[in-house]
Design a protein around this motif. Sequence first.
Motif, mmCIF file in Angstrom:
data_model
loop_
_atom_site.group_PDB
_atom_site.id
_atom_site.type_symbol
_atom_site.label_atom_id
_atom_site.label_comp_id
_atom_site.label_asym_id
_atom_site.label_seq_id
_atom_site.Cartn_x
_atom_site.Cartn_y
_atom_site.Cartn_z
ATOM 1 N N LEU A 101 69.106 49.763 41.592
ATOM 2 C CA LEU A 101 68.393 49.342 40.416
ATOM 3 C C LEU A 101 68.694 50.474 39.201
ATOM 4 N N ASN A 102 68.357 51.624 40.108
ATOM 5 C CA ASN A 102 68.273 52.880 39.034
ATOM 6 C C ASN A 102 67.120 52.485 38.244
ATOM 7 N N LYS A 103 65.796 51.767 39.215
ATOM 8 C CA LYS A 103 64.391 51.960 37.986
ATOM 9 C C LYS A 103 63.913 51.887 39.002
ATOM 10 N N ASN A 104 62.155 52.273 38.561
ATOM 11 C CA ASN A 104 61.410 52.055 39.284
ATOM 12 C C ASN A 104 60.113 50.703 39.350
ATOM 13 N N VAL A 105 59.335 50.459 40.400
ATOM 14 C CA VAL A 105 58.873 49.518 40.543
ATOM 15 C C VAL A 105 57.905 49.671 40.506
ATOM 16 N N ASP A 106 57.225 49.083 39.200
ATOM 17 C CA ASP A 106 55.467 49.305 38.485
ATOM 18 C C ASP A 106 54.571 49.126 39.279
ATOM 19 N N ALA A 107 54.552 47.882 39.618
ATOM 20 C CA ALA A 107 53.208 47.504 39.807
ATOM 21 C C ALA A 107 54.251 46.520 41.320
ATOM 22 N N ALA A 108 53.139 45.779 42.445
ATOM 23 C CA ALA A 108 53.077 45.228 43.919
ATOM 24 C C ALA A 108 52.039 44.116 43.851
ATOM 25 N N LEU A 109 51.982 42.736 44.050
ATOM 26 C CA LEU A 109 51.497 41.834 43.857
ATOM 27 C C LEU A 109 51.704 40.738 45.759
ATOM 28 N N ASN A 159 41.262 32.172 38.594
ATOM 29 C CA ASN A 159 41.274 32.021 40.085
ATOM 30 C C ASN A 159 40.207 32.816 40.558
ATOM 31 N N GLU A 160 40.100 33.937 39.948
ATOM 32 C CA GLU A 160 39.421 34.592 40.479
ATOM 33 C C GLU A 160 39.125 35.221 41.842
ATOM 34 N N THR A 161 40.639 35.176 41.972
ATOM 35 C CA THR A 161 41.287 35.372 44.066
ATOM 36 C C THR A 161 41.558 37.006 44.148
ATOM 37 N N ASN A 162 41.200 36.985 44.961
ATOM 38 C CA ASN A 162 41.385 38.481 46.517
ATOM 39 C C ASN A 162 42.508 38.925 46.532
ATOM 40 N N ASN A 163 43.362 37.958 45.459
ATOM 41 C CA ASN A 163 45.158 38.538 45.721
ATOM 42 C C ASN A 163 45.504 40.174 45.430
ATOM 43 N N PRO A 164 45.826 40.504 47.077
ATOM 44 C CA PRO A 164 46.345 41.868 46.615
ATOM 45 C C PRO A 164 47.038 42.075 45.988
ATOM 46 N N VAL A 165 47.093 43.314 45.182
ATOM 47 C CA VAL A 165 48.279 43.996 44.415
ATOM 48 C C VAL A 165 47.712 45.746 44.511
ATOM 49 N N SER A 166 49.065 46.635 43.561
ATOM 50 C CA SER A 166 48.903 47.853 43.461
ATOM 51 C C SER A 166 49.554 48.479 42.872
ATOM 52 N N HIS A 167 49.020 49.412 41.857
ATOM 53 C CA HIS A 167 49.663 50.311 40.762
ATOM 54 C C HIS A 167 49.003 49.119 39.844
ATOM 55 N N LEU A 168 48.497 48.139 39.759
ATOM 56 C CA LEU A 168 47.191 47.774 39.009
ATOM 57 C C LEU A 168 45.994 47.487 38.673
ATOM 58 N N TYR A 169 45.263 46.658 37.203
ATOM 59 C CA TYR A 169 44.202 47.055 37.699
ATOM 60 C C TYR A 169 43.749 45.814 36.750
ATOM 61 N N LEU A 181 45.800 47.576 33.141
ATOM 62 C CA LEU A 181 46.407 48.460 33.387
ATOM 63 C C LEU A 181 47.020 48.232 34.400
ATOM 64 N N ILE A 182 48.537 48.573 34.112
ATOM 65 C CA ILE A 182 49.674 49.346 35.431
ATOM 66 C C ILE A 182 50.132 50.620 34.926
ATOM 67 N N GLU A 241 40.119 52.235 49.039
ATOM 68 C CA GLU A 241 38.895 51.644 49.172
ATOM 69 C C GLU A 241 38.313 51.690 47.454
ATOM 70 N N ASP A 242 39.171 51.892 46.645
ATOM 71 C CA ASP A 242 38.943 51.348 45.037
ATOM 72 C C ASP A 242 39.651 50.240 44.423
ATOM 73 N N MET A 243 39.059 50.087 43.258
ATOM 74 C CA MET A 243 38.664 48.806 43.271
ATOM 75 C C MET A 243 39.910 48.542 41.361
ATOM 76 N N ARG A 244 40.878 47.268 42.037
ATOM 77 C CA ARG A 244 41.981 47.366 41.977
ATOM 78 C C ARG A 244 41.634 45.626 41.215
ATOM 79 N N LEU A 245 40.505 44.922 41.740
ATOM 80 C CA LEU A 245 40.183 43.999 41.054
ATOM 81 C C LEU A 245 39.027 43.911 40.880
ATOM 82 N N ASN A 246 39.352 43.271 38.902
ATOM 83 C CA ASN A 246 37.228 43.801 38.907
ATOM 84 C C ASN A 246 36.959 42.464 38.005
ATOM 85 N N PHE A 247 36.225 41.521 38.945
ATOM 86 C CA PHE A 247 35.860 40.046 38.348
ATOM 87 C C PHE A 247 34.177 39.863 37.838
#
Length: 251
Positions: A101-109, A159-169, A181-182, A241-247
């Motif tokens: 796509l000649n694009k960058n992925v911004d985040a993953a879930l 939902n305050e669910t712990n579904n993992p994310v990357s490059h997201l806060y 944040l992305i 071990e970084d924090m990505r989801l802070n409920f």
Amino acid sequence: MQNKLLLLGIALVSLTACKTTSLQVANVETQKNISINNELKNDEEIAKFIAPYTEKLNKEMNQKISYTAVDLTKEGDNSNLGNLLADFTFDGADVWTKANLNKNVDAALINIGGIRTTIGKGDIMLKNVFEVMPFENEVIIVKFKGSDLQGLFDYYAQNETNNPVSHLYIETQNKQVVKTLINGKPVNPDQDYYVATSDYLALGGDNMKFFSKGESIPTGIKLRDLFIDYFKKNQQINPKEDMRLNFIGKK
């Protein structure tokens, strides 16, 4: 003559078939249930036939593909295994998106429910990845307008669910979105964002209806194959071990 006899035979069969027949079931006997347990003997012929395939499969599944000095678990809102697999999803999807796509992925879930078990410290075998991810899910890229990402953030807040994310806060307080944040930056409502996920979630699995706001782009990459590839590329696993989801205020 033979043709006439054939036609006559077909007609007789047809007439017979049209008759109403009374069927009766007789001599019905209750059969004994057979318990499937250790008392059942193996069929030696079948066992002999499949033995080479079983041996080959075991040899393949027990091959070492990586190593971890710590237990990789799925516990907590920022589990080390969840973060690791979300990062693998991001990295693999980003390579594909740049090339196609000649694009960058911004985040993953990804979803924590899709991670079926944990990985103990020590050698990581191929079979461990199959145990963690037994499903045939595909990596999907979903293109969002920044303004349409609010549904994603609201989902996590409610939902305050712990579904993992990357490059997201995502930070919430008492089920309200406080900060998002992305890639370390606030969301630009007018910008296009590319989020990597699984086909299960992209289709609304786990009630993630917010994905319908975006445009789904299939990659043809199996999520498990991607994980295997990245475990092989990382012979020593050092999970973040970084924090990505802070409920805040989560009960």
